[in-house]
Design a protein around this motif. Structure first.
Motif, PDB file in Angstrom:
ATOM      1  N   LYS A  74       0.837  -1.212   0.000  1.00 20.75           N
ATOM      2  CA  LYS A  74       0.000   0.000   0.000  1.00 20.75           C
ATOM      3  C   LYS A  74       0.868   1.257   0.000  1.00 20.75           C
ATOM      4  O   LYS A  74       0.616   2.208  -0.731  1.00 20.75           O
ATOM      5  N   VAL A  75       1.918   1.258   0.834  1.00 19.61           N
ATOM      6  CA  VAL A  75       2.785   2.450   0.914  1.00 19.61           C
ATOM      7  C   VAL A  75       3.393   2.748  -0.453  1.00 19.61           C
ATOM      8  O   VAL A  75       3.409   3.892  -0.914  1.00 19.61           O
ATOM      9  N   LEU A  76       3.869   1.690  -1.134  1.00 19.54           N
ATOM     10  CA  LEU A  76       4.606   1.908  -2.388  1.00 19.54           C
ATOM     11  C   LEU A  76       3.697   2.185  -3.583  1.00 19.54           C
ATOM     12  O   LEU A  76       4.176   2.556  -4.659  1.00 19.54           O
ATOM     13  N   THR A  77       2.393   2.012  -3.411  1.00 19.73           N
ATOM     14  CA  THR A  77       1.490   2.316  -4.531  1.00 19.73           C
ATOM     15  C   THR A  77       0.704   3.611  -4.285  1.00 19.73           C
ATOM     16  O   THR A  77      -0.252   3.902  -4.993  1.00 19.73           O
ATOM     17  N   HIS A  78       1.106   4.355  -3.249  1.00 23.14           N
ATOM     18  CA  HIS A  78       0.474   5.668  -3.017  1.00 23.14           C
ATOM     19  C   HIS A  78       1.533   6.774  -3.114  1.00 23.14           C
ATOM     20  O   HIS A  78       2.585   6.671  -2.476  1.00 23.14           O
ATOM     21  N   VAL A 107       4.876  16.207  -8.035  1.00 23.09           N
ATOM     22  CA  VAL A 107       4.540  15.007  -7.266  1.00 23.09           C
ATOM     23  C   VAL A 107       5.829  14.409  -6.718  1.00 23.09           C
ATOM     24  O   VAL A 107       6.806  14.225  -7.451  1.00 23.09           O
ATOM     25  N   GLN A 108       5.835  14.155  -5.413  1.00 22.64           N
ATOM     26  CA  GLN A 108       6.952  13.437  -4.782  1.00 22.64           C
ATOM     27  C   GLN A 108       6.399  12.062  -4.444  1.00 22.64           C
ATOM     28  O   GLN A 108       5.647  11.896  -3.489  1.00 22.64           O
ATOM     29  N   TYR A 109       6.698  11.101  -5.309  1.00 22.58           N
ATOM     30  CA  TYR A 109       6.037   9.798  -5.185  1.00 22.58           C
ATOM     31  C   TYR A 109       6.540   9.020  -3.975  1.00 22.58           C
ATOM     32  O   TYR A 109       5.776   8.462  -3.209  1.00 22.58           O
ATOM     33  N   ASN A 110       7.874   8.995  -3.817  1.00 20.85           N
ATOM     34  CA  ASN A 110       8.451   8.233  -2.708  1.00 20.85           C
ATOM     35  C   ASN A 110       9.817   8.823  -2.388  1.00 20.85           C
ATOM     36  O   ASN A 110      10.599   9.098  -3.294  1.00 20.85           O
ATOM     37  N   ALA A 127       6.436   7.951 -10.153  1.00 19.45           N
ATOM     38  CA  ALA A 127       6.613   6.567  -9.683  1.00 19.45           C
ATOM     39  C   ALA A 127       7.743   5.899 -10.460  1.00 19.45           C
ATOM     40  O   ALA A 127       8.620   5.247  -9.871  1.00 19.45           O
ATOM     41  N   TRP A 128       7.747   6.080 -11.798  1.00 17.61           N
ATOM     42  CA  TRP A 128       8.826   5.487 -12.611  1.00 17.61           C
ATOM     43  C   TRP A 128      10.192   5.981 -12.162  1.00 17.61           C
ATOM     44  O   TRP A 128      11.153   5.227 -12.149  1.00 17.61           O
TER      45      TRP A 128
END
Ligand code: NAD
Length: 406
Positions: free
Chosen positions: A20-24, A50-53, A79-80
């Protein structure tokens, strides 16, 4: 992105919480940027960041100026970037930004005002330790110079490390311009050896003759390959004996296309994908190898210089037909790796020679390629899934170590 993510996450048996964490996306910012146009009218442009992770480090990713820029697209691109940085082992997370605008209809002064206002709107979210933008579609080193200057004015100190892809005079890195194409050529050489042939003497077809396509062509030719076909947005050329790449670079510089280049026969994009070449390098746009042409690809190797040039269904077809595909997040990671070098040099205030940059780049690209090949063997999967396995595993490991805050 999610389709690719899910396939790899299942192989890793990723626990539902981390999944869940890595897909938000961690953070999505939407801003309105009022700009006074040259006519005196005021336009309001919508900008995104956007700061994805950021588990592995500050967010990293380009700024795109294009009419179709939207939050979903920027999020997927961020995300990519997360997976690309993880695979390339650069200590960054993934980010992306953009403004919905048509830069082809704007003057230089209007573009400068828009860039400065957009950066002023997101200034609290970016910084050398937070989020480091870079060029992307329709933004270049001049735009990055405006980004750096605007940020520096806000914080009251010249801060070169806030952005990469800057002009060399302003803290840019030697070798950055060629880095993505250099990475593509190194990966092509290694992938060819892996499947049992040498780049020297092989036939190469390239879609796109911009930064990535032209540098890949020059460097692959230097390795002894024959560049037999090149296409761009207007047309293409073909010569079984090998094209004169240096002459084409000069022609493209003058005409902004390679259409009409006299050193070969005319060729369409459709024909390029069907050619009997050993290596195919899509280095233009996304979604170029699709279900309509995947069955006709005759190359033994596809090296994805562009981001997302192969649709997921077409990728399955290529894999089943035995075509060895090196995915974008490995094949074009040379760009972000050199951006990382630029950031390191800015923070040290000490610059490396082009040879040093190229040497370090080659080592890192080879390590990434070898790691992904080993992972593909271990899990008996294609290289794209393997690249995701490597990336997700690294980000997930660090996420577990860091724990959930508060
Ligand atoms: P660029 O704008 O310099 O060149 C793009 C090339 O693609 C041009 O030759 C253009 O004519 C051609 N093209 C455009 N539309 C086409 C069409 N319909 N058919 C055939 N050719 C077409 O861009 P670039 O920097 O070389 O980037 C190319 C790809 O590589 C993009 O997907 C980009 O996201 C990716 N990429 C670039 C870098 C980098 O450092 N420049 C890094 C990573 C990934």
């Amino acid at each position: 992105m999610l389709e690719e993510f899910n396939a790899a996450a299942r192989l890793l048996d990723l626990e539902p919480g981390i999944w869940k964490v890595l897909t938000h996306p961690k953070r999505q910012i939407v801003v309105s940027c009022p700009v006074e146009m040259d006519s005196g009218d005021v336009e309001v442009f919508t900008g995104y960041r956007v700061q994805y992770n950021i588990a592995l480090g500050p967010a990293k990713g380009g700024i795109r100026f294009h009419p179709t820029v939207a939050l979903d697209e920027v999020t997927a691109l961020a995300a990519w970037m997360t997976w690309k940085c993880a695979v390339a082992q650069v200590p960054f997370g993934g980010g992306k930004g953009g403004v919905a605008c048509d830069p082809t209809r704007m003057s230089r002064r209007e573009l400068e005002r828009l860039t400065r206002r957009y950066i002023a709107e997101i200034v609290d979210a970016i910084g050398p330790d937070k989020d480091i933008p870079a060029p992307d579609v329709n933004t270049n080193d001049q735009v990055m110079a405006w980004v750096m200057d605007t940020y520096s004015m806000h914080v009251g100190a010249t801060t070169t490390a806030v952005v990469t892809g800057k002009p060399i005079e302003l803290g840019g890195s030697a070798g950055r311009r060629d880095a993505t194409g250099r990475g593509v050529s190194i990966v092509a050489r290694e992938a060819a050896r892996h499947v049992g042939f040498e780049v020297a003497g092989s036939r190469v077809a390239i879609q796109g003759f911009g930064n990535v396509g032209s540098v890949s062509a020059v460097l692959l030719q230097r390795m002894g390959a024959r560049i037999v076909a090149v296409t761009d947005w207007k047309g293409g050329v073909y010569d079984e004996r090998g094209l004169d790449v240096d002459a084409m670079v000069e022609y493209a510089r003058q005409h902004r296309t390679i259409e009409g280049f006299s050193g070969g026969q005319p060729l369409t994009n459709d024909e390029l994908f069907r050619l009997d070449a050993d290596i195919l390098v899509p280095a233009a746009l996304e979604n170029q190898i699709t279900m309509t042409n995947a069955c006709d690809v005759r190359a033994r190797l596809v090296i994805e210089g562009a981001n997302g040039p192969t649709t997921p269904e077409a990728h399955r077809v290529l894999h089943e037909r035995g075509v060895f595909v090196v995915p974008d997040i490995v094949a074009n990671a040379g760009g972000v790796t050199a951006s990382y070098f630029e950031w390191v040099q800015n923070r040290h205030g000490y610059f490396w020679s082009e040879e040093e940059v190229n040497e370090r780049l080659e080592r890192r690209i080879m390590t990434a390629f070898e790691t992904v090949v080993k992972t593909a063997r271990r899990y008996r999967v294609d290289l794209r899934t393997a690249a995701y396995v490597v990336a997700i595993d690294r980000v997930a490991t660090v996420t577990r170590m860091r724990g959930m805050y508060a």
